[in-house]
Design a protein around this motif. Structure first.
Motif, PDB file in Angstrom:
ATOM      1  N   ALA A 125       8.276  11.805  -0.058  1.00  0.00           N
ATOM      2  CA  ALA A 125       7.711  11.107   1.306  1.00  0.00           C
ATOM      3  C   ALA A 125       6.283  10.595   0.823  1.00  0.00           C
ATOM      4  N   ARG A 126       6.282  10.128  -0.297  1.00  0.00           N
ATOM      5  CA  ARG A 126       4.962   9.577  -0.710  1.00  0.00           C
ATOM      6  C   ARG A 126       4.575   8.461  -0.044  1.00  0.00           C
ATOM      7  N   GLY A 127       3.440   8.205   0.343  1.00  0.00           N
ATOM      8  CA  GLY A 127       3.108   6.945   1.045  1.00  0.00           C
ATOM      9  C   GLY A 127       3.010   6.609   2.402  1.00  0.00           C
ATOM     10  N   SER A 128       3.777   7.518   3.007  1.00  0.00           N
ATOM     11  CA  SER A 128       4.027   7.484   4.695  1.00  0.00           C
ATOM     12  C   SER A 128       3.615   8.746   5.289  1.00  0.00           C
ATOM     13  N   LYS A 129       3.169   8.618   6.139  1.00  0.00           N
ATOM     14  CA  LYS A 129       2.686   9.925   7.043  1.00  0.00           C
ATOM     15  C   LYS A 129       3.784  10.295   7.850  1.00  0.00           C
ATOM     16  N   ILE A 130       4.762   9.569   8.202  1.00  0.00           N
ATOM     17  CA  ILE A 130       5.797   9.583   9.084  1.00  0.00           C
ATOM     18  C   ILE A 130       7.047  10.367   8.263  1.00  0.00           C
ATOM     19  N   LYS A 131       7.038   9.739   7.236  1.00  0.00           N
ATOM     20  CA  LYS A 131       7.946  10.471   6.197  1.00  0.00           C
ATOM     21  C   LYS A 131       7.491  11.777   5.653  1.00  0.00           C
ATOM     22  N   LYS A 132       6.138  12.181   5.434  1.00  0.00           N
ATOM     23  CA  LYS A 132       5.614  13.568   5.303  1.00  0.00           C
ATOM     24  C   LYS A 132       5.972  14.499   6.486  1.00  0.00           C
ATOM     25  N   LEU A 133       5.806  13.986   7.628  1.00  0.00           N
ATOM     26  CA  LEU A 133       6.301  14.690   8.599  1.00  0.00           C
ATOM     27  C   LEU A 133       8.046  15.063   8.590  1.00  0.00           C
ATOM     28  N   VAL A 134       8.759  14.010   8.527  1.00  0.00           N
ATOM     29  CA  VAL A 134      10.139  14.145   8.669  1.00  0.00           C
ATOM     30  C   VAL A 134      10.949  14.568   7.345  1.00  0.00           C
ATOM     31  N   TYR A 135      10.638  14.332   6.259  1.00  0.00           N
ATOM     32  CA  TYR A 135      11.389  14.637   4.985  1.00  0.00           C
ATOM     33  C   TYR A 135      11.372  16.165   4.609  1.00  0.00           C
ATOM     34  N   PRO A 136      10.259  16.766   4.705  1.00  0.00           N
ATOM     35  CA  PRO A 136      10.105  18.102   4.074  1.00  0.00           C
ATOM     36  C   PRO A 136      10.902  19.126   5.048  1.00  0.00           C
ATOM     37  N   PRO A 137      10.549  19.102   6.565  1.00  0.00           N
ATOM     38  CA  PRO A 137      11.453  19.828   7.327  1.00  0.00           C
ATOM     39  C   PRO A 137      12.891  19.293   7.161  1.00  0.00           C
ATOM     40  N   GLY A 138      13.257  18.138   7.124  1.00  0.00           N
ATOM     41  CA  GLY A 138      14.608  17.533   6.966  1.00  0.00           C
ATOM     42  C   GLY A 138      15.422  18.109   6.058  1.00  0.00           C
ATOM     43  N   PHE A 139      14.738  18.147   4.586  1.00  0.00           N
ATOM     44  CA  PHE A 139      15.438  18.516   3.426  1.00  0.00           C
ATOM     45  C   PHE A 139      15.578  20.171   3.536  1.00  0.00           C
ATOM     46  N   MET A 140      14.399  21.099   3.946  1.00  0.00           N
ATOM     47  CA  MET A 140      14.695  22.323   4.401  1.00  0.00           C
ATOM     48  C   MET A 140      15.716  22.835   5.267  1.00  0.00           C
ATOM     49  N   GLY A 141      15.939  22.211   6.351  1.00  0.00           N
ATOM     50  CA  GLY A 141      16.973  22.201   7.244  1.00  0.00           C
ATOM     51  C   GLY A 141      18.236  21.998   6.693  1.00  0.00           C
ATOM     52  N   LEU A 142      18.484  21.135   5.958  1.00  0.00           N
ATOM     53  CA  LEU A 142      19.547  20.525   5.336  1.00  0.00           C
ATOM     54  C   LEU A 142      19.956  21.806   4.492  1.00  0.00           C
ATOM     55  N   ALA A 143      19.240  22.449   3.405  1.00  0.00           N
ATOM     56  CA  ALA A 143      19.420  23.778   2.599  1.00  0.00           C
ATOM     57  C   ALA A 143      19.541  24.610   3.233  1.00  0.00           C
TER      58      ALA A 143
END
Length: 195
Positions: A125-143
């Motif tokens: 999620a480098r470079g975008s604040k929206i990606k930093k809010l979406v990617y980590p919880p999304g990947f954790m939820g997927l796992a």
């Protein structure tokens, strides 16, 4: 010496009752009523309570108490409201600690994989604040959904219903605003009476 001390010592242990008899030549006395005793007599004259004047220290303390009363009341109310929440939080912490002490087998490796998925999401999620809010919880939820599929289904159903409710409420608010601001008789262009 022992014989002389044993006699008086043994007499001191004995108890005697002594009865006094009145003298035969004394005149008979009348009994005194309780009201006639000076201990129980009512003082003559009217007593009046006079309050002492307050000292400067007492006056200052009274003013300080009146000044601090709203704050102490607020503190007491806040304490009474937060005490149950803090007790619930402490109980949750104790329950979590007990659960982690007696964790089921395989819990910590699963927790490590879920945390690692969150770190990967953070790196992607480098470079975008929206990606930093979406990617980590999304990947954790997927796992987490890979290890706990039943809980993931329940979570998806509940969160889907909430999102649907929020969307419906937003649609109703926007529709009401549209009707109030844009569909008034004076705001509509090309109404039937104008050319």
């Amino acid at each position: 010496v022992i014989q002389r001390s044993v006699g008086p010592a043994s007499l001191s242990l004995l108890t005697f009752k002594i009865y006094a008899a009145p003298k035969k030549d004394s005149p008979p006395k009348n009994s005194v009523k309780v009201d006639e005793l000076s201990l129980y007599s009512v003082p003559e004259g009217q007593s009046k309570y006079v309050e002492e004047a307050r000292s400067q220290l007492e006056e200052s303390i009274s003013q300080l108490r009146h000044y601090c009363e709203p704050y102490t009341t607020w503190c007491q109310e806040t304490y009474s409201q937060t005490k149950p929440k803090m007790q619930n939080l402490v109980q949750w912490g104790l329950d979590s600690y007990d659960y982690l002490q007696n964790a089921p087998p395989g819990f910590f490796p699963r927790l490590g994989v879920i945390g690692f998925a969150g770190l990967i999401g953070l790196l992607l999620a480098r470079g975008s604040k929206i990606k930093k809010l979406v990617y980590p919880p999304g990947f954790m939820g997927l796992a987490a959904s890979l290890y706990y599929p039943q809980q993931a289904i329940v979570f998806a159903q509940v969160s889907g219903e909430r999102l649907y409710d929020w969307g419906l409420r937003g649609y109703i608010v926007i529709e009401d605003l549209w009707k109030e601001n844009f569909q008034k008789p004076g705001n509509v262009k090309n109404s039937p009476g104008t050319k």
